[in-house]
Design a protein around this motif. Sequence first.
Motif, PDB file in Angstrom:
ATOM      1  N   LYS A 190     -25.045 -10.368-127.054  1.00  0.00           N
ATOM      2  CA  LYS A 190     -23.923  -9.681-127.683  1.00  0.00           C
ATOM      3  C   LYS A 190     -22.620 -10.185-127.072  1.00  0.00           C
ATOM      4  CE  LYS A 190     -24.097  -5.657-124.604  1.00  0.00           C
ATOM      5  NZ  LYS A 190     -24.254  -4.181-124.549  1.00  0.00           N
ATOM      6  N   VAL A 191     -21.496  -9.895-127.741  1.00  0.00           N
ATOM      7  CA  VAL A 191     -20.200 -10.401-127.303  1.00  0.00           C
ATOM      8  C   VAL A 191     -19.190  -9.259-127.254  1.00  0.00           C
ATOM      9  CG1 VAL A 191     -20.549 -12.743-128.142  1.00  0.00           C
ATOM     10  CG2 VAL A 191     -19.612 -11.023-129.680  1.00  0.00           C
ATOM     11  N   THR A 192     -18.151  -9.479-126.422  1.00  0.00           N
ATOM     12  CA  THR A 192     -16.994  -8.592-126.359  1.00  0.00           C
ATOM     13  C   THR A 192     -15.740  -9.467-126.297  1.00  0.00           C
ATOM     14  OG1 THR A 192     -16.991  -8.513-123.932  1.00  0.00           O
ATOM     15  CG2 THR A 192     -18.311  -6.848-125.093  1.00  0.00           C
ATOM     16  N   PRO A 193     -14.571  -8.924-126.619  1.00  0.00           N
ATOM     17  CA  PRO A 193     -13.339  -9.714-126.462  1.00  0.00           C
ATOM     18  C   PRO A 193     -13.178 -10.188-125.029  1.00  0.00           C
ATOM     19  CG  PRO A 193     -12.913  -7.746-127.771  1.00  0.00           C
ATOM     20  CD  PRO A 193     -14.320  -7.614-127.248  1.00  0.00           C
ATOM     21  N   VAL A 194     -12.662 -11.385-124.861  1.00  0.00           N
ATOM     22  CA  VAL A 194     -12.613 -11.998-123.536  1.00  0.00           C
ATOM     23  C   VAL A 194     -11.678 -11.237-122.604  1.00  0.00           C
ATOM     24  CG1 VAL A 194     -10.729 -13.588-124.048  1.00  0.00           C
ATOM     25  CG2 VAL A 194     -12.495 -14.254-122.386  1.00  0.00           C
ATOM     26  N   ASP A 195     -10.688 -10.522-123.151  1.00  0.00           N
ATOM     27  CA  ASP A 195      -9.755  -9.786-122.304  1.00  0.00           C
ATOM     28  C   ASP A 195     -10.249  -8.390-121.944  1.00  0.00           C
ATOM     29  OD1 ASP A 195      -9.591  -8.821-124.860  1.00  0.00           O
ATOM     30  OD2 ASP A 195      -7.404  -8.864-124.993  1.00  0.00           O
ATOM     31  N   ARG A 196     -11.443  -8.027-122.407  1.00  0.00           N
ATOM     32  CA  ARG A 196     -12.005  -6.713-122.086  1.00  0.00           C
ATOM     33  C   ARG A 196     -12.718  -6.770-120.740  1.00  0.00           C
ATOM     34  NH1 ARG A 196     -16.327  -3.307-125.833  1.00  0.00           N
ATOM     35  NH2 ARG A 196     -16.832  -1.703-124.289  1.00  0.00           N
ATOM     36  N   VAL A 197     -12.428  -5.812-119.865  1.00  0.00           N
ATOM     37  CA  VAL A 197     -13.024  -5.794-118.539  1.00  0.00           C
ATOM     38  C   VAL A 197     -14.503  -5.406-118.653  1.00  0.00           C
ATOM     39  CG1 VAL A 197     -12.939  -4.750-116.237  1.00  0.00           C
ATOM     40  CG2 VAL A 197     -10.824  -5.173-117.512  1.00  0.00           C
ATOM     41  N   PRO A 198     -15.423  -6.155-118.018  1.00  0.00           N
ATOM     42  CA  PRO A 198     -16.848  -5.794-118.064  1.00  0.00           C
ATOM     43  C   PRO A 198     -17.098  -4.385-117.540  1.00  0.00           C
ATOM     44  CG  PRO A 198     -16.573  -8.014-117.218  1.00  0.00           C
ATOM     45  CD  PRO A 198     -15.196  -7.435-117.308  1.00  0.00           C
ATOM     46  N   ASP A 199     -18.095  -3.718-118.126  1.00  0.00           N
ATOM     47  CA  ASP A 199     -18.439  -2.362-117.720  1.00  0.00           C
ATOM     48  C   ASP A 199     -19.956  -2.233-117.644  1.00  0.00           C
ATOM     49  OD1 ASP A 199     -19.241  -2.278-120.392  1.00  0.00           O
ATOM     50  OD2 ASP A 199     -17.381  -1.313-121.043  1.00  0.00           O
ATOM     51  N   GLN A 200     -20.465  -0.991-117.559  1.00  0.00           N
ATOM     52  CA  GLN A 200     -21.899  -0.784-117.408  1.00  0.00           C
ATOM     53  C   GLN A 200     -22.697  -1.207-118.630  1.00  0.00           C
ATOM     54  OE1 GLN A 200     -22.866   3.185-116.202  1.00  0.00           O
ATOM     55  NE2 GLN A 200     -21.862   3.015-114.214  1.00  0.00           N
ATOM     56  N   LEU A 201     -22.086  -1.213-119.793  1.00  0.00           N
ATOM     57  CA  LEU A 201     -22.786  -1.607-121.010  1.00  0.00           C
ATOM     58  C   LEU A 201     -22.643  -3.091-121.308  1.00  0.00           C
ATOM     59  CD1 LEU A 201     -21.944   1.368-123.415  1.00  0.00           C
ATOM     60  CD2 LEU A 201     -24.053   0.958-122.128  1.00  0.00           C
ATOM     61  N   ASN A 202     -21.701  -3.747-120.674  1.00  0.00           N
ATOM     62  CA  ASN A 202     -21.450  -5.171-120.902  1.00  0.00           C
ATOM     63  C   ASN A 202     -21.237  -5.837-119.545  1.00  0.00           C
ATOM     64  OD1 ASN A 202     -20.996  -5.076-124.032  1.00  0.00           O
ATOM     65  ND2 ASN A 202     -19.673  -3.480-123.185  1.00  0.00           N
ATOM     66  N   LYS A 203     -22.329  -6.395-119.008  1.00  0.00           N
ATOM     67  CA  LYS A 203     -22.268  -6.945-117.652  1.00  0.00           C
ATOM     68  C   LYS A 203     -23.359  -7.997-117.478  1.00  0.00           C
ATOM     69  CE  LYS A 203     -25.257  -3.286-115.792  1.00  0.00           C
ATOM     70  NZ  LYS A 203     -25.542  -2.701-117.123  1.00  0.00           N
ATOM     71  N   ALA A 204     -23.277  -8.731-116.367  1.00  0.00           N
ATOM     72  CA  ALA A 204     -24.308  -9.691-115.965  1.00  0.00           C
ATOM     73  C   ALA A 204     -24.484  -9.546-114.468  1.00  0.00           C
ATOM     74  CB  ALA A 204     -23.906 -11.120-116.336  1.00  0.00           C
ATOM     75  N   CYS A 205     -25.569  -8.853-114.052  1.00  0.00           N
ATOM     76  CA  CYS A 205     -25.774  -8.492-112.649  1.00  0.00           C
ATOM     77  C   CYS A 205     -27.050  -9.136-112.108  1.00  0.00           C
ATOM     78  CB  CYS A 205     -25.875  -6.974-112.494  1.00  0.00           C
ATOM     79  SG  CYS A 205     -24.363  -6.093-112.976  1.00  0.00           S
ATOM     80  N   SER A 206     -26.959  -9.673-110.885  1.00  0.00           N
ATOM     81  CA  SER A 206     -28.098 -10.265-110.193  1.00  0.00           C
ATOM     82  C   SER A 206     -28.328  -9.521-108.887  1.00  0.00           C
ATOM     83  CB  SER A 206     -27.861 -11.748-109.906  1.00  0.00           C
ATOM     84  OG  SER A 206     -27.606 -12.457-111.100  1.00  0.00           O
ATOM     85  N   PHE A 207     -29.601  -9.500-108.444  1.00  0.00           N
ATOM     86  CA  PHE A 207     -29.951  -8.825-107.189  1.00  0.00           C
ATOM     87  C   PHE A 207     -30.095  -9.850-106.079  1.00  0.00           C
ATOM     88  CE2 PHE A 207     -33.015  -7.027-104.143  1.00  0.00           C
ATOM     89  CZ  PHE A 207     -32.362  -5.844-103.830  1.00  0.00           C
ATOM     90  N   SER A 208     -29.410  -9.597-104.962  1.00  0.00           N
ATOM     91  CA  SER A 208     -29.473 -10.478-103.800  1.00  0.00           C
ATOM     92  C   SER A 208     -30.368  -9.844-102.750  1.00  0.00           C
ATOM     93  CB  SER A 208     -28.073 -10.712-103.224  1.00  0.00           C
ATOM     94  OG  SER A 208     -28.137 -11.417-102.000  1.00  0.00           O
ATOM     95  N   LYS A 209     -31.449 -10.541-102.388  1.00  0.00           N
ATOM     96  CA  LYS A 209     -32.360 -10.000-101.376  1.00  0.00           C
ATOM     97  C   LYS A 209     -31.743 -10.064 -99.981  1.00  0.00           C
ATOM     98  CE  LYS A 209     -36.638 -11.017-103.873  1.00  0.00           C
ATOM     99  NZ  LYS A 209     -35.955 -11.486-105.098  1.00  0.00           N
ATOM    100  N   SER A 210     -30.865 -11.027 -99.716  1.00  0.00           N
ATOM    101  CA  SER A 210     -30.249 -11.142 -98.394  1.00  0.00           C
ATOM    102  C   SER A 210     -29.324  -9.963 -98.102  1.00  0.00           C
ATOM    103  CB  SER A 210     -29.477 -12.464 -98.291  1.00  0.00           C
ATOM    104  OG  SER A 210     -28.471 -12.531 -99.303  1.00  0.00           O
ATOM    105  N   SER A 211     -28.558  -9.547 -99.111  1.00  0.00           N
ATOM    106  CA  SER A 211     -27.651  -8.413 -98.928  1.00  0.00           C
ATOM    107  C   SER A 211     -28.238  -7.100 -99.424  1.00  0.00           C
ATOM    108  CB  SER A 211     -26.320  -8.674 -99.648  1.00  0.00           C
ATOM    109  OG  SER A 211     -26.528  -8.854-101.043  1.00  0.00           O
ATOM    110  N   ASN A 212     -29.392  -7.194-100.133  1.00  0.00           N
ATOM    111  CA  ASN A 212     -30.078  -6.016-100.666  1.00  0.00           C
ATOM    112  C   ASN A 212     -29.165  -5.194-101.581  1.00  0.00           C
ATOM    113  OD1 ASN A 212     -32.374  -4.411-100.976  1.00  0.00           O
ATOM    114  ND2 ASN A 212     -31.704  -2.976 -99.391  1.00  0.00           N
ATOM    115  N   ARG A 213     -28.458  -5.878-102.461  1.00  0.00           N
ATOM    116  CA  ARG A 213     -27.590  -5.179-103.400  1.00  0.00           C
ATOM    117  C   ARG A 213     -27.367  -6.018-104.647  1.00  0.00           C
ATOM    118  NH1 ARG A 213     -21.471  -5.522-100.801  1.00  0.00           N
ATOM    119  NH2 ARG A 213     -21.285  -7.811-100.849  1.00  0.00           N
ATOM    120  N   TRP A 214     -26.878  -5.350-105.697  1.00  0.00           N
ATOM    121  CA  TRP A 214     -26.567  -6.000-106.965  1.00  0.00           C
ATOM    122  C   TRP A 214     -25.122  -6.501-106.948  1.00  0.00           C
ATOM    123  CZ3 TRP A 214     -30.062  -6.720-110.905  1.00  0.00           C
ATOM    124  CH2 TRP A 214     -31.267  -6.016-110.810  1.00  0.00           C
ATOM    125  N   SER A 215     -24.894  -7.630-107.623  1.00  0.00           N
ATOM    126  CA  SER A 215     -23.538  -8.180-107.714  1.00  0.00           C
ATOM    127  C   SER A 215     -23.315  -8.736-109.119  1.00  0.00           C
ATOM    128  CB  SER A 215     -23.321  -9.282-106.673  1.00  0.00           C
ATOM    129  OG  SER A 215     -24.266 -10.321-106.846  1.00  0.00           O
TER     130      SER A 215
END
Length: 421
Positions: free
Chosen positions: A284-309
């Motif tokens: 899906k797409v959103t306007p490029v000037d729209r700030v990402p939120d919980q419904l529109n995001k790309a998050c990865s989990f880092s095992k070294s820091s044990n958190r999502w980014s």
Amino acid sequence: MGLRSRLFLCFLLWGSTELCSPQPFWDDETERFRPSKPPTVMVECQEAQLVVAVDKDLFGTGKLIRPADLTLGPDNCEPLASADTDGVVRFEVGLHECGNILQVTDDALVYSTFLLHNPRPAGNLSILRTNRAEVPIECRYPRQGNVSSWAIQPTWVPFRTTVFSEEKLVFSLRLMEENWSTEKMMPTFQLGDRAHLQAQVHTGSHVPLRLFVDHCVATLTPDWSTSPYHTIVDFHGCLVDGLTDASSAFKAPRPRPEILQFIVDMFHFANDSRNTIYITCHLKVTPVDRVPDQLNKACSFSKSSNRWSPVEGPTDICRCCSKGRCGISGRSMRLSHREGQPVPRSRRHVTEEADVTVGPLIFLGKMRDRGMEGPTSSPPLVMLGLGLATVMTLTLAAIVLGLTGRRRAASHPVCPVSASQ
């Protein structure tokens, strides 16, 4: 290594299947010594249909397959009727029939399907003399010129307004090489390899947009609603496959807002002999000037820091990935799709949201391991082979030493001493 030496080592290391098993047919070294044979599956990509011709000696062993055991595509289309004396089985289907999958790339329209040989016991027998096989088939049509047959109608609406109101978005999901520069031509993998996937939306003259991968699921067939399945991305952009022992993650930063790249550690489904998987993603797409939120995001989990980014945007938009509830509903996209109506095939690739499939991804060596109990059965066999090799080596050494001792005794004879009268 000579043939005799190879057979001797195979006898000593009876449990080592790696040494004694034949090499794959695509190996360059063995290909030089193998006589070339005509292909047993021929594909002709016509203007509006797909023609597949299958040699009844599909495996090249002299045992002919039965046409009733062959089907084409996810819809299991049957072959054309033919006489028993014919040596070829034919399929003629439309490009949009039999569940064929359409993918749109920068320069081509790609129709993909597969030929399935699923043998069944004949009569009252309970045995099979041929193997199950799945052959991926692909037809590529270049995107050149205007293929529309509609006449051009005059309009008094300004051109830019017409483009904005009529512009259709084209979504794509492609398998890339490790350097991300070109598309991967051979979709073959070994366990331990990583797949480089690139999602993209072709905006044309549309306003600038940012692409998101909302949900991804891996299945054994192109139908993403089947079981078994493995969820790769969930909860509106959380790459949950990275929570396990995998290193799967989104690539940051993006090359462009309309492109999102991610890496997935390859896997296969347990207790299933098929060596292909398909990955379907909801884009899906959103306007490029729209700030990402919980419904529109790309998050990865880092095992070294044990958190999502996140790839971009505020850090707190990824906190919901740990809870498994993002947005209003907080339900998996796969579950919401199951409860609602499926996306119509005619709307795929041409709306502001789309389900796009890439595949098949083929695992090399999976067919070879079909008759084995599992990876835990190999070490005991190897140890047994090494034990037998040690015993035979000691036995041969004892025989050699015995023969050497006899030769030395024969070269120095002892003369008898006569008694004096």
